[in-house]
Design a protein around this motif. Structure first.
Motif, PDB file in Angstrom:
ATOM      1  N   ASP A   1       0.269 -11.360   3.011  1.00  0.00           N
ATOM      2  CA  ASP A   1       1.365 -11.725   2.102  1.00  0.00           C
ATOM      3  C   ASP A   1       1.073 -11.174   0.711  1.00  0.00           C
ATOM      4  O   ASP A   1       0.521 -11.853  -0.144  1.00  0.00           O
ATOM      5  CB  ASP A   1       1.509 -13.247   2.083  1.00  0.00           C
ATOM      6  CG  ASP A   1       2.705 -13.717   1.276  1.00  0.00           C
ATOM      7  OD1 ASP A   1       3.613 -12.905   1.013  1.00  0.00           O
ATOM      8  OD2 ASP A   1       2.718 -14.899   0.909  1.00  0.00           O
TER       9      ASP A   1
ATOM     10  N   ASN B   1       4.883 -16.445   0.939  1.00  0.00           N
ATOM     11  CA  ASN B   1       4.620 -17.169   2.187  1.00  0.00           C
ATOM     12  C   ASN B   1       5.591 -16.864   3.315  1.00  0.00           C
ATOM     13  O   ASN B   1       5.853 -17.715   4.174  1.00  0.00           O
ATOM     14  CB  ASN B   1       4.565 -18.679   1.957  1.00  0.00           C
ATOM     15  CG  ASN B   1       3.343 -19.074   1.173  1.00  0.00           C
ATOM     16  OD1 ASN B   1       2.244 -18.597   1.442  1.00  0.00           O
ATOM     17  ND2 ASN B   1       3.522 -19.930   0.185  1.00  0.00           N
ATOM     18  N   GLN B   2       6.119 -15.652   3.321  1.00  0.00           N
ATOM     19  CA  GLN B   2       6.976 -15.236   4.431  1.00  0.00           C
ATOM     20  C   GLN B   2       6.899 -13.731   4.599  1.00  0.00           C
ATOM     21  O   GLN B   2       6.524 -13.012   3.674  1.00  0.00           O
ATOM     22  CB  GLN B   2       8.423 -15.659   4.213  1.00  0.00           C
ATOM     23  CG  GLN B   2       9.090 -15.007   3.010  1.00  0.00           C
ATOM     24  CD  GLN B   2      10.494 -15.533   2.781  1.00  0.00           C
ATOM     25  OE1 GLN B   2      10.854 -16.602   3.251  1.00  0.00           O
ATOM     26  NE2 GLN B   2      11.288 -14.794   2.061  1.00  0.00           N
TER      27      GLN B   2
ATOM     28  N   ASP C   1       8.268 -10.138   4.689  1.00  0.00           N
ATOM     29  CA  ASP C   1       9.382  -9.423   4.069  1.00  0.00           C
ATOM     30  C   ASP C   1       9.753  -8.213   4.921  1.00  0.00           C
ATOM     31  O   ASP C   1       8.880  -7.591   5.541  1.00  0.00           O
ATOM     32  CB  ASP C   1       8.994  -8.978   2.660  1.00  0.00           C
ATOM     33  CG  ASP C   1       8.718 -10.161   1.749  1.00  0.00           C
ATOM     34  OD1 ASP C   1       9.512 -11.109   1.761  1.00  0.00           O
ATOM     35  OD2 ASP C   1       7.695 -10.136   1.040  1.00  0.00           O
TER      36      ASP C   1
END
Length: 136
Positions: free
Chosen positions: A86, A91-92, A94
């Protein structure tokens, strides 16, 4: 006599419930291209895999391209580990406009596939303490 028998049964039942053995899983990533951002790890069961919140997760700093997460108190069973580099700290994962990941990721068993990983390719069995390496 009846009370003694009942006491023994209750004692055995409570020991069986409290004796569920758990294990530790150490997951190492040693090929991060840089130390920017963090490594985000998730440990999931089949029902959670890419569908729901994981059983456990960890966010780890990267130092010299290496990040290590340790998951504890894992009951015996089948699990999958997902790791995301990340870079921007959101926290995801992309994605580009074409739907391709912008950030590096990896899975337990290091499957090499185009498209989303499958449970069967990523699952590992935990029956004792274990160490695995995940490639990004």
């Amino acid at each position: 006599m009846k009370t003694l028998f009942t006491t023994i049964i209750v004692l055995l039942f409570s020991l069986a419930l409290s004796a569920q053995e758990t294990f530790t899983l150490k997951v190492t990533v040693d090929n991060a291209k840089n130390d920017q951002g963090t490594m985000v790890y998730s440990l999931s069961t089949e029902n959670q895999f890419m569908k729901a919140a994981p059983l456990q997760s960890a966010t780890v700093e990267i130092k010299d391209g290496v990040a290590v997460a340790i998951f504890e108190n894992i009951p015996a069973g089948e699990y999958a580990v997902m790791v995301l580099h990340d870079k921007n700290g959101n926290n995801q994962m992309d994605f580009t406009d074409q739907g391709m990941p912008k950030e590096a990721y990896g899975m337990s068993n290091n499957p090499m596939s185009y498209g989303p990983p499958s449970w069967d390719d990523a699952k590992i069995t935990i029956e004792s303490d274990k160490e695995i390496a995940v490639r990004l």
